[in-house]
Motif scaffolding. Structure first.
Motif, PDB file in Angstrom:
ATOM      1  N   TRP A 138       0.856  -1.198   0.000  1.00 32.84           N
ATOM      2  CA  TRP A 138       0.000   0.000   0.000  1.00 32.84           C
ATOM      3  C   TRP A 138       0.892   1.248   0.000  1.00 32.84           C
ATOM      4  O   TRP A 138       0.960   1.975   0.971  1.00 32.84           O
ATOM      5  N   GLN A 146      -5.964  -7.759  -2.402  1.00 30.75           N
ATOM      6  CA  GLN A 146      -6.245  -6.721  -3.398  1.00 30.75           C
ATOM      7  C   GLN A 146      -6.352  -7.290  -4.814  1.00 30.75           C
ATOM      8  O   GLN A 146      -6.469  -6.538  -5.782  1.00 30.75           O
ATOM      9  N   ARG A 194      -7.992  -9.885   6.164  1.00 23.20           N
ATOM     10  CA  ARG A 194      -8.755  -9.069   5.216  1.00 23.20           C
ATOM     11  C   ARG A 194      -9.740  -8.148   5.932  1.00 23.20           C
ATOM     12  O   ARG A 194      -9.960  -7.020   5.487  1.00 23.20           O
ATOM     13  N   LYS A 223      -9.538  -4.152   5.490  1.00 24.17           N
ATOM     14  CA  LYS A 223     -10.731  -3.423   5.058  1.00 24.17           C
ATOM     15  C   LYS A 223     -11.054  -2.312   6.049  1.00 24.17           C
ATOM     16  O   LYS A 223     -11.391  -1.186   5.659  1.00 24.17           O
ATOM     17  N   MET A 278      -7.752   0.020   3.307  1.00 22.17           N
ATOM     18  CA  MET A 278      -6.987  -0.378   2.124  1.00 22.17           C
ATOM     19  C   MET A 278      -7.940  -0.574   0.949  1.00 22.17           C
ATOM     20  O   MET A 278      -8.946  -1.263   1.080  1.00 22.17           O
ATOM     21  N   ASN A 318      -9.668  -1.808  -2.570  1.00 25.39           N
ATOM     22  CA  ASN A 318      -9.820  -3.018  -3.402  1.00 25.39           C
ATOM     23  C   ASN A 318      -9.693  -4.324  -2.650  1.00 25.39           C
ATOM     24  O   ASN A 318      -9.410  -5.365  -3.240  1.00 25.39           O
ATOM     25  N   VAL A 319      -9.880  -4.289  -1.333  1.00 21.60           N
ATOM     26  CA  VAL A 319      -9.826  -5.531  -0.553  1.00 21.60           C
ATOM     27  C   VAL A 319     -11.118  -6.313  -0.765  1.00 21.60           C
ATOM     28  O   VAL A 319     -12.215  -5.774  -0.647  1.00 21.60           O
ATOM     29  N   THR A 320     -10.952  -7.591  -1.068  1.00 21.99           N
ATOM     30  CA  THR A 320     -12.104  -8.455  -1.258  1.00 21.99           C
ATOM     31  C   THR A 320     -12.064  -9.612  -0.280  1.00 21.99           C
ATOM     32  O   THR A 320     -10.995 -10.027   0.153  1.00 21.99           O
TER      33      THR A 320
END
Length: 247
Positions: free
Chosen positions: A151, A206, A231, A235, A239, A241-243
């Motif tokens: 990041w 990401q 995650r 989130k 950060m 685009n965290v899925t």
């Protein structure tokens, strides 16, 4: 090494890491780096052994004497070797004229005071772990953070805020992002050593690498539960685009 030299094409200075338990290997690597055009070497004391201050000084002096132009970024790496004292680092800076930078970490408590003293002799790059603001206020040139590898925008925002003395923004970045990340990392380090596993998992979160990256031993790959916990932390930190899919 040569791929980096060719890609940079003289546009930016490059640093080459030379680490070994064998002085002959460190010296050969340093001489090669100087020959092909690296600006500096990052060099640590010998690890595995438990060198004294004098052992460490003579190690650096031998490599310094075997080279002529390349700059030295001294790496104090107390978790694997000697925790180099301020007196030793000052001695090196004042007698080995190409010891110009120190990548600095310590297990001692007076971090900011030591940085203030060392910054009289070195460009100090502090090994962070939550001290980025206070150490730069005391004279550090910059800081290293693992999180910047996954990041970078956060690291630049924090660095710019400190340079501009916008400490409120810097402290918010530090408390909302750096501390939760470090707390989770410390928890995981008690389970498995190394930093590669958490960095791979953050990249996977990401969508930048495989959803379930495999870590190199001795670092263990995360379980599904550990992956989900990380995650959730990322989130909450904000950060992008965290899925949580495909865990």
């Amino acid at each position: 090494g040569m791929a980096a030299i060719q890609a940079a094409a003289g546009r930016v200075p490059l640093v080459f890491s030379v680490q070994s338990t064998a002085l002959t290997e460190v010296t050969a690597l340093a001489q090669w780096a100087e020959k092909v055009g690296f600006y500096a070497i990052q060099i640590s004391p010998p690890y595995y052994w438990a060198p004294t201050d004098e052992d460490t000084y003579q190690w650096y002096k031998a490599v310094h004497d075997a080279t002529s132009t390349i700059q030295f970024a001294v790496y104090n790496i107390p978790w694997n070797s000697i925790d180099m004292s301020v007196d030793l680092l000052v001695r090196m800076a004042t007698s080995l004229d190409r010891c110009k930078t120190v990548k600095y970490a310590t297990k001692r408590l007076l971090v900011e005071q030591e940085v203030a003293e060392l910054s009289k002799y070195y460009a100090v790059i502090h090994n962070n772990r939550g001290f980025s603001i206070s150490t730069m206020m005391k004279g550090a040139t910059g800081f290293i953070m693992d999180l910047s590898m996954v990041w970078p925008a956060h690291a630049f925002k924090l660095y710019d805020a400190i340079l501009k003395k916008n400490y409120q923004v810097a402290m918010e970045e530090n408390s909302v992002i750096d501390w939760p990340y470090n707390v989770f990392m410390e928890k995981m380090l008690a389970i498995s050593s190394g930093e590669g596993n958490i960095l791979r998992e953050a990249l996977a979160a990401q969508g930048l690498v495989s959803d379930a990256p495999v870590s190199r031993l001795p670092s263990q790959s995360y379980t599904k539960e550990q992956r989900a916990e990380l995650r959730a932390v990322l989130k909450k930190m904000g950060m992008p685009n965290v899925t949580v899919a495909n865990l």
